[in-house]
Design a protein around this motif. Structure first.
Motif, PDB file in Angstrom:
ATOM      1  N   LEU A 186      -6.825   6.445   2.509  1.00 25.00           N
ATOM      2  CA  LEU A 186      -8.159   5.798   3.254  1.00 25.00           C
ATOM      3  C   LEU A 186      -8.342   6.274   4.753  1.00 25.00           C
ATOM      4  CD1 LEU A 186      -6.812   2.297   2.682  1.00 25.00           C
ATOM      5  CD2 LEU A 186      -9.693   3.245   2.563  1.00 25.00           C
ATOM      6  N   LEU A 187      -7.189   6.944   5.064  1.00 27.76           N
ATOM      7  CA  LEU A 187      -6.980   7.747   6.443  1.00 27.76           C
ATOM      8  C   LEU A 187      -8.555   8.753   6.256  1.00 27.76           C
ATOM      9  CD1 LEU A 187      -6.319   8.797   9.026  1.00 27.76           C
ATOM     10  CD2 LEU A 187      -4.991  10.394   7.831  1.00 27.76           C
ATOM     11  N   MET A 228       1.007  -0.923   0.138  1.00 29.15           N
ATOM     12  CA  MET A 228       0.002  -0.072   0.281  1.00 29.15           C
ATOM     13  C   MET A 228       1.131   1.306   0.139  1.00 29.15           C
ATOM     14  SD  MET A 228      -3.537   1.124   2.810  1.00 29.15           S
ATOM     15  CE  MET A 228      -4.078  -0.546   2.168  1.00 29.15           C
ATOM     16  N   ASN A 229       0.803   2.515  -1.390  1.00 34.38           N
ATOM     17  CA  ASN A 229       1.336   3.258  -0.943  1.00 34.38           C
ATOM     18  C   ASN A 229       0.956   4.320   0.135  1.00 34.38           C
ATOM     19  OD1 ASN A 229      -0.403   4.371  -2.876  1.00 34.38           O
ATOM     20  ND2 ASN A 229       0.366   3.697  -4.598  1.00 34.38           N
ATOM     21  N   ALA A 230       1.747   5.342   0.376  1.00 39.27           N
ATOM     22  CA  ALA A 230       1.150   6.665   1.072  1.00 39.27           C
ATOM     23  C   ALA A 230       0.164   7.267   0.101  1.00 39.27           C
ATOM     24  CB  ALA A 230       2.335   7.808   0.832  1.00 39.27           C
ATOM     25  N   SER A 277      -2.472   5.870  -0.807  1.00 42.58           N
ATOM     26  CA  SER A 277      -3.969   5.196  -1.247  1.00 42.58           C
ATOM     27  C   SER A 277      -4.096   5.035   0.680  1.00 42.58           C
ATOM     28  CB  SER A 277      -3.137   3.465  -1.030  1.00 42.58           C
ATOM     29  OG  SER A 277      -3.719   3.020  -2.340  1.00 42.58           O
ATOM     30  N   ARG A 278      -3.048   5.511   1.326  1.00 46.76           N
ATOM     31  CA  ARG A 278      -3.140   5.222   3.057  1.00 46.76           C
ATOM     32  C   ARG A 278      -2.952   6.575   3.248  1.00 46.76           C
ATOM     33  NH1 ARG A 278       2.047   2.685   4.010  1.00 46.76           N
ATOM     34  NH2 ARG A 278       3.021   4.451   3.594  1.00 46.76           N
ATOM     35  N   SER A 279      -2.742   7.949   2.124  1.00 42.45           N
ATOM     36  CA  SER A 279      -3.686   8.865   2.280  1.00 42.45           C
ATOM     37  C   SER A 279      -4.887   9.216   2.023  1.00 42.45           C
ATOM     38  CB  SER A 279      -3.360  10.529   1.805  1.00 42.45           C
ATOM     39  OG  SER A 279      -1.950   9.990   2.195  1.00 42.45           O
TER      40      SER A 279
END
Length: 59
Positions: free
Chosen positions: A9-10, A1-3, A5-7
């Motif tokens: 989702l957050l 999971m790249n940055a 995708s994390r951002s």
């Protein structure tokens, strides 16, 4: 999971949590003031409750 995708989702999680908290606040407010459910009340019932809220003294 790249940055990204994390951002994403957050951001979705924060938006979902914000919506949940807002909906709980609105539902509890109408339940306490007028003993109606915000989600199942008619538009006229909501307006009447808002009028009742406006008639309360502001301290």
């Amino acid at each position: 999971m790249n940055a990204f995708s994390r951002s994403l989702l957050l951001a979705l999680g924060v938006a979902g949590l914000g919506y949940f908290l807002w909906s709980m606040f609105v539902a509890i407010r109408y339940q306490a003031l007028c003993e109606i459910s915000y989600w199942s009340a008619t538009e006229a019932q909501l307006r009447a409750c808002d009028d009742r809220l406006g008639a309360l003294p502001k301290n």
